[in-house]
Design an enzyme around this catalytic site. Structure first.
Site, short mmCIF file in Angstrom:
data_model
loop_
_atom_site.label_atom_id
_atom_site.label_comp_id
_atom_site.label_asym_id
_atom_site.label_seq_id
_atom_site.Cartn_x
_atom_site.Cartn_y
_atom_site.Cartn_z
N HIS A 1 1.12 -1.18 0.11
CA HIS A 1 -0.03 -0.01 -0.02
C HIS A 1 0.91 1.02 -0.20
O HIS A 1 2.14 0.95 0.27
CB HIS A 1 -0.95 0.05 1.26
CG HIS A 1 -0.15 0.01 2.61
ND1 HIS A 1 0.55 -0.78 3.10
CD2 HIS A 1 0.24 1.16 3.27
CE1 HIS A 1 1.17 -0.56 4.25
NE2 HIS A 1 1.06 0.85 4.28
N HIS B 1 5.78 5.77 -0.99
CA HIS B 1 6.46 4.52 -1.25
C HIS B 1 5.67 3.31 -1.01
O HIS B 1 4.63 3.44 -0.20
CB HIS B 1 7.83 4.42 -0.39
CG HIS B 1 7.64 4.34 0.94
ND1 HIS B 1 7.31 5.63 1.55
CD2 HIS B 1 7.63 3.35 1.81
CE1 HIS B 1 7.02 5.18 3.16
NE2 HIS B 1 7.28 3.80 3.02
#
Length: 191
Positions: free
Chosen positions: A44, A130
């Site tokens: 995620h 990220h």
């Protein structure tokens, strides 16, 4: 004492992204000896980490973020490069990022600021979108930063995908996968 679960709002990645990243990891993990690889279902992009939340505040945050995201459109992200957080020779986090996206930055800002207004104390570090792939370098040899490359398909092409959902996740550190969806916030389809 029972563990208290933590919560966070995040970009929910489509299945094809999770599969692509998992395949990349399987091919490349021996070149990057990290102690713990993230379960593909747990990939995620965190927008706002809330920590432990009382039940009433959690319900309130779901309603507020639903309002904040109403009318937001889905958008495209493109995987970019791999990198690390922590000591250069012994990193603690191994990740891939996405190419710069003003839409993502604006969306994160809206979610983050709404959470702050609701009374959450959030991390004040600048947003670095990220996807964590692994944790804790375990080799006797130091990590070499020159091993960091662009993440591409086998044909050397960029991998782009559509973000169509934001999720509220609850973490269960004893489980694998360890993140459970508590609420989903669909974005409007692109026209």
């Amino acid at each position: 004492m029972a563990l208290k679960n933590h919560y966070f709002f995040a970009v929910k990645l489509p299945g094809e992204v999770k599969s692509f990243l998992n395949e990349w990891v399987e091919i490349n993990k021996e070149a990057f000896p990290f102690k713990k690889w993230v379960h593909p279902e747990d990939y995620h992009i965190t927008l706002a980490f809330l920590g432990f939340v009382e039940e009433s505040m959690l319900k309130n945050s779901i309603e507020k973020i639903k309002e904040v995201l109403a009318g937001e459109n889905s958008f495209t992200l493109t995987l970019n490069e791999i990198g690390t957080f922590g000591a250069a020779k012994s990193p603690r986090i191994f990740w891939t990022d996405v190419q710069k996206s003003e839409v993502l930055m604006e969306l994160q800002k809206k979610v983050y600021e709404s959470c702050v207004k609701m009374g959450f104390e959030l991390d004040k570090k600048p947003f670095r979108p990220h996807i964590t792939l692994a944790r804790k370098w375990k080799s006797e040899q130091p990590f070499h930063q020159d091993n960091l490359t662009l993440i591409r398909t086998n044909e050397g092409k960029l991998f782009s995908f559509t973000v169509s959902e934001i999720a509220l996740y609850e973490s269960h550190v004893e489980s694998s996968p360890k993140y459970k969806e508590i609420a989903i916030f669909p974005l409007m389809p692109k026209e």
